[in-house]
Design a protein around this motif. Sequence first.
Motif, PDB file in Angstrom:
ATOM      1  N   ALA A 141       0.834  -1.208   0.000  1.00 54.20           N
ATOM      2  CA  ALA A 141       0.000   0.000   0.000  1.00 54.20           C
ATOM      3  C   ALA A 141       0.865   1.253   0.000  1.00 54.20           C
ATOM      4  O   ALA A 141       0.503   2.264  -0.615  1.00 54.20           O
ATOM      5  CB  ALA A 141      -0.943  -0.003   1.194  1.00 54.20           C
ATOM      6  N   LEU A 142       2.010   1.203   0.665  1.00 57.33           N
ATOM      7  CA  LEU A 142       2.920   2.337   0.671  1.00 57.33           C
ATOM      8  C   LEU A 142       3.514   2.558  -0.719  1.00 57.33           C
ATOM      9  O   LEU A 142       3.560   3.695  -1.210  1.00 57.33           O
ATOM     10  CB  LEU A 142       4.026   2.112   1.703  1.00 57.33           C
ATOM     11  N   ALA A 143       3.915   1.490  -1.383  1.00 52.28           N
ATOM     12  CA  ALA A 143       4.436   1.600  -2.755  1.00 52.28           C
ATOM     13  C   ALA A 143       3.371   2.165  -3.682  1.00 52.28           C
ATOM     14  O   ALA A 143       3.650   3.053  -4.504  1.00 52.28           O
ATOM     15  CB  ALA A 143       4.916   0.241  -3.255  1.00 52.28           C
ATOM     16  N   ASP A 144       2.142   1.700  -3.548  1.00 52.00           N
ATOM     17  CA  ASP A 144       1.041   2.211  -4.364  1.00 52.00           C
ATOM     18  C   ASP A 144       0.833   3.704  -4.124  1.00 52.00           C
ATOM     19  O   ASP A 144       0.658   4.478  -5.060  1.00 52.00           O
ATOM     20  CB  ASP A 144      -0.242   1.436  -4.047  1.00 52.00           C
ATOM     21  N   ALA A 145       0.869   4.118  -2.866  1.00 49.71           N
ATOM     22  CA  ALA A 145       0.652   5.530  -2.519  1.00 49.71           C
ATOM     23  C   ALA A 145       1.768   6.410  -3.063  1.00 49.71           C
ATOM     24  O   ALA A 145       1.512   7.494  -3.608  1.00 49.71           O
ATOM     25  CB  ALA A 145       0.546   5.693  -1.010  1.00 49.71           C
ATOM     26  N   LEU A 195       3.734   5.775  -5.613  1.00 49.50           N
ATOM     27  CA  LEU A 195       3.586   5.827  -7.070  1.00 49.50           C
ATOM     28  C   LEU A 195       2.415   6.723  -7.467  1.00 49.50           C
ATOM     29  O   LEU A 195       2.536   7.563  -8.365  1.00 49.50           O
ATOM     30  CB  LEU A 195       3.395   4.415  -7.620  1.00 49.50           C
ATOM     31  N   ARG A 196       1.303   6.611  -6.785  1.00 49.61           N
ATOM     32  CA  ARG A 196       0.110   7.416  -7.065  1.00 49.61           C
ATOM     33  C   ARG A 196       0.396   8.911  -6.881  1.00 49.61           C
ATOM     34  O   ARG A 196      -0.164   9.755  -7.569  1.00 49.61           O
ATOM     35  CB  ARG A 196      -1.013   6.950  -6.133  1.00 49.61           C
ATOM     36  N   ASN A 197       1.267   9.251  -5.939  1.00 48.97           N
ATOM     37  CA  ASN A 197       1.578  10.641  -5.621  1.00 48.97           C
ATOM     38  C   ASN A 197       2.897  11.127  -6.224  1.00 48.97           C
ATOM     39  O   ASN A 197       3.379  12.200  -5.876  1.00 48.97           O
ATOM     40  CB  ASN A 197       1.605  10.828  -4.105  1.00 48.97           C
ATOM     41  N   ARG A 198       3.451  10.358  -7.121  1.00 58.01           N
ATOM     42  CA  ARG A 198       4.762  10.663  -7.693  1.00 58.01           C
ATOM     43  C   ARG A 198       4.827  12.064  -8.288  1.00 58.01           C
ATOM     44  O   ARG A 198       5.741  12.837  -7.979  1.00 58.01           O
ATOM     45  CB  ARG A 198       5.090   9.620  -8.756  1.00 58.01           C
ATOM     46  N   ALA A 199       3.884  12.444  -9.114  1.00 52.68           N
ATOM     47  CA  ALA A 199       3.899  13.771  -9.745  1.00 52.68           C
ATOM     48  C   ALA A 199       3.709  14.876  -8.708  1.00 52.68           C
ATOM     49  O   ALA A 199       4.379  15.912  -8.771  1.00 52.68           O
ATOM     50  CB  ALA A 199       2.820  13.863 -10.822  1.00 52.68           C
ATOM     51  N   HIS A 200       2.826  14.643  -7.752  1.00 56.81           N
ATOM     52  CA  HIS A 200       2.579  15.632  -6.701  1.00 56.81           C
ATOM     53  C   HIS A 200       3.838  15.883  -5.859  1.00 56.81           C
ATOM     54  O   HIS A 200       4.135  17.018  -5.487  1.00 56.81           O
ATOM     55  CB  HIS A 200       1.428  15.158  -5.804  1.00 56.81           C
ATOM     56  N   MET A 201       4.586  14.837  -5.551  1.00 58.58           N
ATOM     57  CA  MET A 201       5.744  14.963  -4.668  1.00 58.58           C
ATOM     58  C   MET A 201       7.023  15.358  -5.407  1.00 58.58           C
ATOM     59  O   MET A 201       8.011  15.713  -4.758  1.00 58.58           O
ATOM     60  CB  MET A 201       5.955  13.656  -3.901  1.00 58.58           C
ATOM     61  N   ARG A 202       7.008  15.339  -6.717  1.00 58.65           N
ATOM     62  CA  ARG A 202       8.223  15.591  -7.496  1.00 58.65           C
ATOM     63  C   ARG A 202       8.977  16.864  -7.085  1.00 58.65           C
ATOM     64  O   ARG A 202      10.195  16.834  -6.945  1.00 58.65           O
ATOM     65  CB  ARG A 202       7.894  15.620  -8.976  1.00 58.65           C
ATOM     66  N   PRO A 203       8.310  18.013  -6.873  1.00 62.37           N
ATOM     67  CA  PRO A 203       9.070  19.226  -6.533  1.00 62.37           C
ATOM     68  C   PRO A 203       9.793  19.154  -5.186  1.00 62.37           C
ATOM     69  O   PRO A 203      10.656  19.990  -4.899  1.00 62.37           O
ATOM     70  CB  PRO A 203       7.997  20.322  -6.478  1.00 62.37           C
ATOM     71  N   PRO A 246      13.951  13.855  -4.199  1.00 61.78           N
ATOM     72  CA  PRO A 246      15.043  13.571  -5.128  1.00 61.78           C
ATOM     73  C   PRO A 246      14.533  12.677  -6.258  1.00 61.78           C
ATOM     74  O   PRO A 246      13.470  12.055  -6.121  1.00 61.78           O
ATOM     75  CB  PRO A 246      16.061  12.824  -4.264  1.00 61.78           C
ATOM     76  N   HIS A 247      15.254  12.649  -7.360  1.00 59.01           N
ATOM     77  CA  HIS A 247      14.882  11.696  -8.413  1.00 59.01           C
ATOM     78  C   HIS A 247      15.078  10.288  -7.872  1.00 59.01           C
ATOM     79  O   HIS A 247      16.049  10.009  -7.180  1.00 59.01           O
ATOM     80  CB  HIS A 247      15.735  11.907  -9.653  1.00 59.01           C
ATOM     81  N   ARG A 248      14.135   9.424  -8.163  1.00 57.20           N
ATOM     82  CA  ARG A 248      14.165   8.051  -7.641  1.00 57.20           C
ATOM     83  C   ARG A 248      14.250   7.060  -8.805  1.00 57.20           C
ATOM     84  O   ARG A 248      13.601   7.262  -9.840  1.00 57.20           O
ATOM     85  CB  ARG A 248      12.876   7.740  -6.872  1.00 57.20           C
ATOM     86  N   PRO A 249      14.960   5.946  -8.608  1.00 52.54           N
ATOM     87  CA  PRO A 249      14.936   4.894  -9.629  1.00 52.54           C
ATOM     88  C   PRO A 249      13.556   4.238  -9.658  1.00 52.54           C
ATOM     89  O   PRO A 249      12.826   4.259  -8.658  1.00 52.54           O
ATOM     90  CB  PRO A 249      16.016   3.921  -9.163  1.00 52.54           C
ATOM     91  N   GLU A 250      13.209   3.654 -10.766  1.00 46.39           N
ATOM     92  CA  GLU A 250      11.887   3.014 -10.901  1.00 46.39           C
ATOM     93  C   GLU A 250      11.646   1.973  -9.816  1.00 46.39           C
ATOM     94  O   GLU A 250      10.527   1.808  -9.350  1.00 46.39           O
ATOM     95  CB  GLU A 250      11.732   2.389 -12.291  1.00 46.39           C
ATOM     96  N   GLU A 251      12.690   1.281  -9.407  1.00 44.83           N
ATOM     97  CA  GLU A 251      12.539   0.235  -8.405  1.00 44.83           C
ATOM     98  C   GLU A 251      12.020   0.783  -7.069  1.00 44.83           C
ATOM     99  O   GLU A 251      11.381   0.075  -6.308  1.00 44.83           O
ATOM    100  CB  GLU A 251      13.875  -0.478  -8.187  1.00 44.83           C
ATOM    101  N   PHE A 252      12.266   2.068  -6.787  1.00 44.74           N
ATOM    102  CA  PHE A 252      11.821   2.688  -5.542  1.00 44.74           C
ATOM    103  C   PHE A 252      10.307   2.537  -5.364  1.00 44.74           C
ATOM    104  O   PHE A 252       9.820   2.451  -4.248  1.00 44.74           O
ATOM    105  CB  PHE A 252      12.197   4.174  -5.539  1.00 44.74           C
ATOM    106  N   TYR A 253       9.564   2.483  -6.449  1.00 48.17           N
ATOM    107  CA  TYR A 253       8.104   2.470  -6.418  1.00 48.17           C
ATOM    108  C   TYR A 253       7.522   1.064  -6.296  1.00 48.17           C
ATOM    109  O   TYR A 253       6.345   0.862  -6.542  1.00 48.17           O
ATOM    110  CB  TYR A 253       7.565   3.187  -7.663  1.00 48.17           C
ATOM    111  N   THR A 254       8.342   0.096  -5.883  1.00 45.87           N
ATOM    112  CA  THR A 254       7.877  -1.287  -5.734  1.00 45.87           C
ATOM    113  C   THR A 254       7.705  -1.635  -4.253  1.00 45.87           C
ATOM    114  O   THR A 254       8.333  -1.024  -3.372  1.00 45.87           O
ATOM    115  CB  THR A 254       8.876  -2.284  -6.350  1.00 45.87           C
ATOM    116  N   ARG A 298      12.443  -2.810   2.088  1.00 48.82           N
ATOM    117  CA  ARG A 298      13.828  -2.472   2.455  1.00 48.82           C
ATOM    118  C   ARG A 298      13.886  -1.124   3.181  1.00 48.82           C
ATOM    119  O   ARG A 298      14.607  -0.964   4.161  1.00 48.82           O
ATOM    120  CB  ARG A 298      14.730  -2.476   1.223  1.00 48.82           C
ATOM    121  N   ARG A 299      13.110  -0.133   2.723  1.00 48.95           N
ATOM    122  CA  ARG A 299      13.087   1.185   3.395  1.00 48.95           C
ATOM    123  C   ARG A 299      12.546   1.055   4.821  1.00 48.95           C
ATOM    124  O   ARG A 299      13.074   1.662   5.744  1.00 48.95           O
ATOM    125  CB  ARG A 299      12.193   2.162   2.626  1.00 48.95           C
TER     126      ARG A 299
END
Length: 184
Positions: free
Chosen positions: A28-32, A34-42, A45-53, A59-60
């Motif tokens: 659910a955290l990964a989904d959230a 990813l769902r908020n990726r554009a909102h949180m972008r500003p 930091p830039h994240r690798p795609e794997e971060f959203y899994t 691991r975090r």
Amino acid sequence: MIADTTDTPAGADAVVVRPARCPDDAPALADAILRNRAHMRPWEPHRPEEFYTAEAQVRRLEEPGTRHVVAVEGDRVVGGARLSGTVLGPFRTTSLGYWVDPAVGGRGVATRMVAECRRIAVEELGLHRIEASTILDNTASQRVLAKSGFERIGTAPRYLHIDGAWRDHHLFQLILHDNPPPLR
């Protein structure tokens, strides 16, 4: 477990603030995130795609020296907070970061997550201080910190690499008590 509910705006009680559960909360955290990726972008930091899994979120959640809090509405994570870089000994401090889904913005969710992190820092970790930083124009986050008792202690030029560039940040701290517990 919900903290700081005395002045919670209407509708916020549907959101539960609690310590994250690993590995149960990871999908659910990964989904959230990813769902908020554009909102949180500003503010991220830039994240690798794997971060959203879910695997990366497990691991975090398991990283040494970190504690995570989530805000959950129904079965969806709608916010997260993290105490990281915890240092014991004579410093006894940690760094706070948090985010909130815009769908629950303005309902006191961030303030409640910060309050839960404060409780953990005092009651479970025995810390003396929490530090936080915000990009200069992140006034919403600055209001949360002020409401939570943090004081601004300065501005750091080019402090963190956020959204592809080194960004200036305002620095904040919250002193938790003046009589620290015995050192562990």
